[in-house]
Design an enzyme around this catalytic site. Structure first.
Site, PDB file in Angstrom:
ATOM      1  CE  LYS A  69       1.952  -5.732  10.648  1.00  0.00           C
ATOM      2  NZ  LYS A  69       2.625  -4.891   9.631  1.00  0.00           N
ATOM      3  CG  ASN A  90      -1.905  -2.226   9.640  1.00  0.00           C
ATOM      4  OD1 ASN A  90      -2.825  -2.218   8.813  1.00  0.00           O
ATOM      5  ND2 ASN A  90      -1.221  -1.135   9.936  1.00  0.00           N
ATOM      6  N   GLY A 146       5.445 -12.927   6.022  1.00  0.00           N
ATOM      7  CA  GLY A 146       4.481 -12.579   7.060  1.00  0.00           C
ATOM      8  C   GLY A 146       3.418 -11.612   6.586  1.00  0.00           C
ATOM      9  CB  ALA A 148       4.948  -6.637   6.792  1.00  0.00           C
ATOM     10  CE1 TYR A 225       9.814   2.177  13.992  1.00  0.00           C
ATOM     11  CE2 TYR A 225       8.676   0.748  12.441  1.00  0.00           C
ATOM     12  CZ  TYR A 225       8.848   1.224  13.723  1.00  0.00           C
ATOM     13  OH  TYR A 225       8.063   0.732  14.739  1.00  0.00           O
TER      14      TYR A 225
END
Length: 265
Positions: A69, A90, A146, A148, A225
């Site tokens: 990313k 992203n 990172g 995220a 998830y």
């Protein structure tokens, strides 16, 4: 798919076995009768991106996941204002000049939108007074450093939180897990896992966080998830915390990506 494929989309990263993106988008294309398909492109190195795009002339857009990313930005012709502020991308929109054949890549960040909207729903489960009344800028501990985590930090600041990054080693503006003082953990209103630890099939893993200092009422959000309830979530729930996984964030960032890919402006 009955329709002739006219557009291609996909996901780059490594590994990609846990991803639901292909299922989500291909079901969408089938349901809406769109002549498109979505594939997974596990890249051993981000430097393979140019050859991937050159070899797929129908590619219109890509999602980007761990660990590219941030690194992918060096291959982009432009980056949106929001993605530049976050420091991570992203979503990549791919356009091609019909006359010259030149490819243009522009990066965006829909993680921030997905996370922000998901966190707003989680905050509705908490008494706002317990979060903001005694602390005008409540603290959120963000696990991971990172791409995220960059979107999460940006989003939490916009939601009125202060943040503290936590990682495996000490670095500038980042505490190592072993440096976390019990009073800092107790004070935190939210703990957000931005690491891939606990992702299927390695479901018996969790960030090396001092969970024993968590308490009832704290928000513990896991961006993972798959599985739906991670080890991180199970441990936090056992301490009375309000837990959430990243599935709704995934859905919302996918919606955001689709809007970006189809925006004519």
């Amino acid at each position: 798919m009955v329709n002739t494929i006219k557009e291609e989309f996909g996901l780059i990263g490594m590994p990609l076995g846990h991803s639901f993106s292909a299922k989500y988008f291909n079901e969408k294309f089938e349901r809406e009768g769109l002549p498109a398909k979505y594939d997974l492109y596990p890249l051993a190195n981000v430097d393979l991106l140019p050859s991937l795009i050159a070899g797929h002339p129908l590619l219109k857009g890509l999602n980007v996941t761990i660990p590219y990313k941030v690194e992918v930005m060096k291959y982009l012709d432009a980056v949106s204002i929001e993605a530049k502020a976050i420091g991570a991308v992203n979503v990549i929109k791919i356009s091609r000049d019909k006359e010259t054949g030149r490819t243009n890549l522009k990066g965006y960040n829909s993680d921030a939108f997905g996370f922000t909207e998901s966190m707003k729903e989680v905050l509705k489960q908490v008494n706002p007074c317990s979060v903001f009344e005694n602390d005008k800028k409540p603290l959120a501990l963000v696990l991971g450093t990172g791409g995220a985590s960059k979107a999460v930090v940006w989003s939490m600041h916009n939601l009125g939180f202060d943040t503290q990054l936590v990682g495996r080693t000490h670095r500038e503006n980042c505490l190592a897990y072993e440096e976390l003082a019990p009073e800092l953990i107790y004070k935190a209103k939210a703990v957000i896992n931005c690491t891939p630890l606990g992702t299927s099939p390695d479901v018996d893993k969790a960030a090396p966080f001092p969970y024993e200092y968590l308490h009832e009422g704290q928000i513990c959000f896991d961006l993972v998830y798959n599985p739906a309830e991670t080890l991180f979530m199970k441990i936090c729930k056992a301490h009375g915390c309000i837990v959430s996984n990243g599935l709704e964030m995934l859905r919302l960032q996918a919606v955001g990506a689709w809007e970006i890919w189809n925006d004519q402006d």
